[in-house]
Design a protein around this motif. Structure first.
Motif, PDB file in Angstrom:
ATOM      1  N   TYR A   1      -4.991 -30.142  33.490  1.00 52.93           N
ATOM      2  CA  TYR A   1      -6.670 -30.675  34.145  1.00 52.93           C
ATOM      3  C   TYR A   1      -7.116 -29.455  34.341  1.00 52.93           C
ATOM      4  O   TYR A   1      -6.075 -28.557  35.260  1.00 52.93           O
TER       5      TYR A   1
ATOM      6  N   THR B   1     -13.146 -21.108  30.387  1.00 48.94           N
ATOM      7  CA  THR B   1     -11.695 -19.817  30.214  1.00 48.94           C
ATOM      8  C   THR B   1     -10.954 -20.286  29.457  1.00 48.94           C
ATOM      9  O   THR B   1     -10.078 -19.290  29.633  1.00 48.94           O
TER      10      THR B   1
ATOM     11  N   VAL C   1       1.395 -25.934  41.632  1.00 51.04           N
ATOM     12  CA  VAL C   1       0.965 -26.799  41.145  1.00 51.04           C
ATOM     13  C   VAL C   1       1.790 -27.595  41.354  1.00 51.04           C
ATOM     14  O   VAL C   1       3.248 -27.847  41.478  1.00 51.04           O
TER      15      VAL C   1
ATOM     16  N   GLY D   1      -0.376 -32.621  36.372  1.00 49.23           N
ATOM     17  CA  GLY D   1       0.994 -31.519  36.943  1.00 49.23           C
ATOM     18  C   GLY D   1       1.101 -30.626  36.487  1.00 49.23           C
ATOM     19  O   GLY D   1       1.971 -30.246  36.369  1.00 49.23           O
TER      20      GLY D   1
ATOM     21  N   VAL E   1      -5.291 -18.995  33.824  1.00 47.53           N
ATOM     22  CA  VAL E   1      -6.319 -17.922  33.037  1.00 47.53           C
ATOM     23  C   VAL E   1      -6.218 -17.189  34.766  1.00 47.53           C
ATOM     24  O   VAL E   1      -6.532 -16.959  35.199  1.00 47.53           O
TER      25      VAL E   1
ATOM     26  N   HIS F   1      -9.556 -15.373  35.766  1.00 41.24           N
ATOM     27  CA  HIS F   1     -10.583 -15.780  36.682  1.00 41.24           C
ATOM     28  C   HIS F   1     -10.116 -16.499  37.531  1.00 41.24           C
ATOM     29  O   HIS F   1     -11.292 -17.858  38.005  1.00 41.24           O
TER      30      HIS F   1
ATOM     31  N   LYS G   1      -8.459 -35.613  44.548  1.00 39.85           N
ATOM     32  CA  LYS G   1      -7.950 -34.923  45.475  1.00 39.85           C
ATOM     33  C   LYS G   1      -7.416 -35.978  46.240  1.00 39.85           C
ATOM     34  O   LYS G   1      -5.946 -36.162  46.825  1.00 39.85           O
TER      35      LYS G   1
HETATM   36  C1  ANZ Z   1      -7.942 -23.154  34.903  1.00 38.87           C
HETATM   37  C2  ANZ Z   1      -9.050 -22.587  35.784  1.00 38.87           C
HETATM   38  C3  ANZ Z   1      -9.420 -21.163  35.220  1.00 38.87           C
HETATM   39  C4  ANZ Z   1      -8.945 -23.003  37.013  1.00 38.87           C
HETATM   40  C5  ANZ Z   1      -9.962 -20.670  36.543  1.00 38.87           C
HETATM   41  C6  ANZ Z   1      -9.688 -22.417  38.036  1.00 38.87           C
HETATM   42  C7  ANZ Z   1     -10.611 -21.079  37.850  1.00 38.87           C
HETATM   43  P1  ANZ Z   1     -10.036 -28.686  42.066  1.00 38.87           P
HETATM   44  O1  ANZ Z   1     -11.357 -28.432  42.086  1.00 38.87           O
HETATM   45  O2  ANZ Z   1      -9.185 -28.735  42.967  1.00 38.87           O
HETATM   46  O3  ANZ Z   1      -9.830 -29.680  41.448  1.00 38.87           O
HETATM   47  N1  ANZ Z   1      -5.076 -26.742  39.497  1.00 38.87           N
HETATM   48  C8  ANZ Z   1      -5.044 -28.366  38.015  1.00 38.87           C
HETATM   49  N2  ANZ Z   1      -4.396 -29.659  38.759  1.00 38.87           N
HETATM   50  C9  ANZ Z   1      -3.392 -28.364  39.560  1.00 38.87           C
HETATM   51  C10 ANZ Z   1      -2.450 -28.723  39.682  1.00 38.87           C
HETATM   52  N3  ANZ Z   1      -1.732 -30.102  40.087  1.00 38.87           N
HETATM   53  N4  ANZ Z   1      -1.860 -27.995  41.351  1.00 38.87           N
HETATM   54  C11 ANZ Z   1      -2.622 -27.841  41.508  1.00 38.87           C
HETATM   55  N5  ANZ Z   1      -3.872 -26.514  41.117  1.00 38.87           N
HETATM   56  C12 ANZ Z   1      -4.066 -27.372  39.652  1.00 38.87           C
HETATM   57  O4  ANZ Z   1      -9.241 -26.614  40.493  1.00 38.87           O
HETATM   58  C13 ANZ Z   1      -9.100 -27.433  39.954  1.00 38.87           C
HETATM   59  C14 ANZ Z   1      -8.274 -25.836  38.693  1.00 38.87           C
HETATM   60  O5  ANZ Z   1      -6.876 -26.285  39.793  1.00 38.87           O
HETATM   61  C15 ANZ Z   1      -7.779 -26.389  37.455  1.00 38.87           C
HETATM   62  O6  ANZ Z   1      -8.867 -25.407  36.727  1.00 38.87           O
HETATM   63  C16 ANZ Z   1      -6.555 -25.907  38.080  1.00 38.87           C
HETATM   64  O7  ANZ Z   1      -6.531 -24.756  37.645  1.00 38.87           O
HETATM   65  C17 ANZ Z   1      -6.042 -25.888  39.094  1.00 38.87           C
HETATM   66  F1  ANZ Z   1     -11.163 -19.545  36.118  1.00 38.87           F
HETATM   67  O8  ANZ Z   1      -7.587 -24.564  35.557  1.00 38.87           O
HETATM   68  B1  ANZ Z   1      -7.960 -24.037  36.410  1.00 38.87           B
END
Ligand code: ANZ
Length: 980
Positions: free
Chosen positions: A339, A345, A421, A428, A433, A436, A516
């Motif tokens: 997710y 990105t 995570v 999960g 990335v 970023h 959340k």
């Molecule tokens: C790639 C990415 C690139 C992300 C980037 C962020 C910045 P919110 O807004 O809180 O929903 N994520 C997803 N599932 C997770 C989990 N189970 N435990 C910890 N982190 C998790 O945050 C969603 C972002 O949190 C998602 O987007 C994921 O990182 C991370 F430049 O994906 B992101």
């Protein structure tokens, strides 16, 4: 209880009380110099603080009187043999208060009629009902309760039907823990505490309708809590799942979050692990969108709404599939779905992370890495989600030994296991990335994973830095025509949109909204809670709801409340209760032995208050329709999220099934600020024992700290310093009241010393209602003096034997315009300030009125009566007494609240500056259209100005109406005449 409640009886009040001691007028009387340290030593701790404070009294506070006065609170008989202190009161509150409390109770003055009366508007004002703890009321409780009581009393007087109830949130852990330790049944402890709370609340004169009192532990109440559970079950909103709980092997029990501190049990310090167990869950997530959207309409503090929004945590993004590769780098049919909120990105995803509890983990992990992955999983199982996601915590993780394919770049990327995570959020698994995302950046830097920059800020700067760039921008390095995707040059938003479109077209992913908010874990392995009305067939394990007609399902009696040691809840020990028969199939069955969490009973109690005795329905429809929603709900900010969210959720379910008529339960929520303990002063000393000023204390030096008693402290400018050495600056701090600090103030002590009206007034006068404030005993003395002064204004000074005359001093004269102006100004202010919940400034307005009234020769009844009405929401006991002395046979509670007449609110006087020889020497208060002659006459009579004018010849007067009076003296003539 931190402070023992002992009345100051060792120092008997010699009847009749000598109230003469409370005169304000006498300048010559001074406060007894030496305080009775005999008393200080012998009295309970609270009393001794009060007495010590007398040395520091600031008598002029609250604008009452600048002159030094004799203590209106206590007088000390100073004798060499240290005779006991005689405590005196500013007015006979100790006679008045019990008298009116009895009257209210016997006549059920505050009873809200059962039948709906639509002829009048309604006002439902509610306190967050308390958990009746063993410690009794805390001074924080009356803060909110006084505010709601003032509102309730005002609204009754303004012609509303008012619902102002009180009850008990009475299931809870402390009573059960006490039961485990002592074998006392939690019900006994709880009822004892309830009785104490009730009598404490009554002693404060709150206008609750005690006929509506409810308690969540009573079967006729929790019958309906169980009924709501059955409705949730019927609609698929209650379900069972395996969920991790805090399991303590050494204690053989599941612990609540608050019983676990830093990974060990609060009792005994034994390790606690997270262990999956079968639990009841409530599907609050099905209401996430509505819980979010409907927040907008509510008149709640913006901060609470924001906390609720964050807790719900709606985020929009995408789910994207990454294929797991075999050891030859070929795609397998195993997929990891991540997710992400930043699909733009995706070309920069240089590794994947799965949570340690990710279900597919054991099937992807390589043989070489299995052992270390399992070890890592074990360590992670002991950490809370909070610990795992703390940003400052150093990132940890292990390589899974296998790879996945980035579906956009086509590159193989490693799959890691890391506890930053969480298994419970999104899928999960994440695409990491590092260029970023800060957490990914830290992780990749630590484990030498490549970092690929794919977003540049719009101005093209700040790329390939030491830190992640997490903002949006223009996409770079993001094109692969082999998979048909090129997002280079697009903005982050456009790119995200395009990636989702591409993923949906190629079957590699889809748009996804995540929350959340988790479903609500609704089972506790506890005795002291509502039984969950479900049985399980012994043969199939199928769960069957208890019939609604069989509710309430009452808690069985139990003597032994200790945990079973196997994780089974204590109720499993009630064998004959647990074993039952399914009434429809006749098959043997077992009852659910988990109980509901403490939140359950508080989710809907506000509805029961509308119709507390109804045995056929949770609440009668017509009553609910009339009283809903709660107009004002007052309580602590600690309930900003969970309690308010859970009750909003239940309310919405009840709305959907037609039990309630409004979408939201609470129209307006107000959080009162917390009351901190008295300010404590600390001095620093160097190692030689010399005081060091706090501003010159540096971190490197070694210092001892010494608590300095208030009598050794003075204020110097903005700072506090030692009285005998003003060069030594002190640190002044207020701490949360706590047993361990010994700074808890017991309201009972304040009531016995100053009366309930003084406590109520003080709590409202401490500062703005929503702000945190510090307790200050001399502040109570100030408001107590104000009440004493009000009493004497209306009733007169005490007679020679100390008692007061009957009736009042008021006269039947017509009021003067000046009196009417003072009164109506006060009415306008008090009304406005109560309605705006600025109770402190409402009190100031009454103080101003009393000050003005002291200057009048006569006190017409109409004026005084109106003032007593204004006072009554704040100081109801005194107001009832005065009202009855003014000749009214009925309670003041339902008398019409005065209305301000605009004609008397217009300012008719102005303050005119007076100059003498061009220098401003003072001001005079004049009527708006006042003539030059009148202004001059007033100026010559003014105490300050007359010094300059007295007998001196005047050359010229310059008068600008409404602006200034300038008097030019004839110096020449003056000189000549003085020579002659
Ligand atoms: C790639 C990415 C690139 C992300 C980037 C962020 C910045 P919110 O807004 O809180 O929903 N994520 C997803 N599932 C997770 C989990 N189970 N435990 C910890 N982190 C998790 O945050 C969603 C972002 O949190 C998602 O987007 C994921 O990182 C991370 F430049 O994906 B992101």
């Amino acid at each position: 209880m931190a402070i023992t409640h002992t009345k100051l009886q060792p120092f008997p009040l010699s009847p009749p009380l000598n109230y003469n001691a409370f005169h304000f007028s006498s300048r010559s009387l001074s406060f007894p110099r030496k305080l009775k340290h005999a008393h200080v030593q012998k009295s309970p701790p609270f009393a001794s603080t009060l007495y010590k404070k007398h040395t520091l009294l600031s008598y002029g506070c609250f604008g009452i009187s600048r002159s030094r006065i004799r203590s209106s609170v206590s007088e000390v008989q100073e004798e060499q043999n240290q005779k006991p202190v005689v405590v005196k009161r500013a007015y006979p509150f100790d006679e008045i208060e019990p008298k009116w409390q009895r009257y209210w109770e016997e006549n059920r003055i505050f009873r809200t009629p059962d039948d709906v009366d639509t002829s009048k508007p309604k006002y439902y004002v509610l306190d967050m009902f308390p958990y009746p703890s063993g410690a009794g009321l805390h001074v924080g409780h009356p803060l909110g309760y006084t505010a709601t009581d003032i509102l309730a009393r005002l609204k009754r007087m303004q012609g509303y039907n008012v619902l102002h109830p009180m009850g008990w949130d009475a299931f809870g852990l402390p009573a059960e823990q006490y039961a485990i330790e002592t074998g006392t049944h939690p019900k006994l402890t709880t009822l004892r505490n309830i009785n104490r709370f009730r009598s404490q609340l009554k002693s404060l004169g709150f206008s609750y309708d005690w006929d509506r009192e409810i308690s969540t532990i009573e079967p006729n109440y929790y019958k309906w809590t169980q009924w709501i559970f059955l409705q949730l079950l019927k609609r698929g909103l209650a379900y069972q799942a395996e969920v991790p709980v805090n399991w303590c092997p050494a204690l053989g029990t599941v612990l609540a979050n608050e019983e676990v501190v830093d990974g060990v049990s609060e009792r005994g310090g034994h390790p606690v692990i997270r262990k999956p167990m079968r639990q009841w869950m409530l599907k609050i997530t099905a209401y996430a969108d509505r819980l979010l959207e409907d927040l907008d309409e509510l008149d709640w503090p913006e901060s609470i709404k924001e906390m609720q929004r964050n807790w719900i945590g709606r985020s929009e993004g995408a789910e994207v599939e990454f294929s797991v590769l075999d050891s030859d780098g070929r795609e397998t049919n195993m997929k990891i779905t991540v997710y992400t909120t930043r699909p733009d990105t995706i070309f920069g995803a240089t590794y994947l992370v799965v949570a340690p509890e990710y279900t597919l983990l054991s099937s992807i992990v390589s043989a070489e890495q299995r052992e270390c992955v399992e070890e890592y999983q074990d360590i992670a199982s002991r950490k809370s989600d909070l610990e795992r996601t703390e940003l400052q915590k150093e990132k940890t993780g292990v390589f899974s030994g296998c790879y996945a394919k980035n579906p956009t770049s086509g590159e193989p990327i490693p799959i890691w296991v890391a506890d930053y995570v969480l298994g419970s959020y999104g899928t999960g698994a994440i695409m990491a990335v590092p260029a970023h995302d800060a957490r990914d950046h830290e992780f990749a830097s630590k484990f030498n994973i490549p970092i690929k920059w794919v977003v540049t800020p719009n101005n093209g700067s700040c790329i390939e830095s030491e830190k992640a760039y997490s903002g949006e921008g223009i996409i770079i390095n993001s094109s692969n025509m082999e998979v048909g995707l090129d997002i280079n040059g697009l903005s982050s938003k456009e790119a995200a949109y395009k990636v989702i479109e591409w993923a949906e077209k190629t079957g590699k992913g889809k748009k996804k909204v995540n929350y959340k908010l988790r479903d609500w874990l609704f089972a506790r392995q506890r005795y002291w809670g509502e039984p969950i009305p479900v049985i399980f067939l012994e043969d199939s394990g199928e769960n069957i709801p208890v019939l609604e007609t069989e509710l309430p399902l009452t808690l069985p009696e139990l003597d032994d409340f200790t945990p079973s040691g196997t994780g089974e809840p204590p109720l499993s020990k009630a064998v004959s209760w647990v074993k039952t028969i399914d009434p429809s199939s006749g098959k043997p069955a077992m009852r659910e032995t988990n109980t509901m969490p403490q939140w359950a009973g508080s989710c809907w109690y506000y509805l029961r208050f509308m119709d507390p005795k109804n045995s056929n329905a949770l609440v009668d429809k017509a009553k609910e329709k009339y009283w809903s929603p709660v107009d004002v709900y007052v309580g602590g900010a600690e309930h900003a999220v969970l309690h308010l969210l859970y009750s909003r959720f239940w309310h919405k379910v009840l709305y959907d099934i037609g039990v309630v008529s409004t979408k939201e339960p609470f129209k307006c929520v107000i959080n009162q600020g917390i009351i901190l303990g008295e300010v404590q002063f600390t001095a620093y000393k160097d190692t030689d024992g010399n005081y060091v000023s706090a501003d010159s204390v540096d971190e490197l030096g070694e210092y001892l700290q010494e608590i300095i008693p208030e009598e050794r402290v003075v204020k110097s400018g903005e700072f506090y310093v030692l009285k005998d050495n003003p060069n030594i600056r002190l640190i002044a701090r207020a701490h949360k009241m706590s047993k361990s600090r010994g700074n808890v103030v017991n309201p009972d002590d304040v009531v016995s010393e100053y009366g309930a009206d003084s406590l109520r007034l003080y709590e409202m006068f401490m500062g703005p209602f929503r702000d945190s404030k510090t307790w200050n005993t001399s502040g109570i003395e100030g408001v107590h003096r104000f009440l004493g002064r009000t009493w004497r204004l209306i009733v007169g000074s005490p007679l020679h034997h100390g008692a007061f005359r009957d009736g009042t001093l008021v006269t039947d004269e017509e009021p003067t315009t000046e009196q009417l102006r003072a009164l109506h100004k006060c009415i306008a202010k008090v009304t406005e300030e109560i309605e705006g919940t600025r109770f402190n400034t409402g009190i100031s307005a009454m103080m101003e009125f009393v000050n003005a009234a002291y200057k009048w020769d006569k006190h017409p009844k109409v004026i005084i009566e109106a003032f007593v009405l204004l006072l009554s929401p704040y100081a109801p006991h005194m107001a009832e007494e005065l009202w009855s002395r003014l000749g009214h046979p009925d309670s003041i509670a339902y008398e019409a609240f005065p209305k301000a007449e605009p004609t008397y609110l217009k300012e008719s006087t102005i303050v005119l500056p007076v100059q003498i020889n061009g220098k401003t020497r003072g001001t005079i208060e004049v009527e708006k259209g006042c003539s030059e002659e009148d202004a001059f006459t007033l100026a010559s009579k003014d105490e300050k100005l007359s010094k300059y004018l007295d007998g001196k010849p005047i050359k010229k007067r310059i008068f600008v109406p409404g602006k200034i009076l300038n008097v030019i003296l004839d110096r020449q003539t003056a000189k000549v005449s003085s020579v002659q």
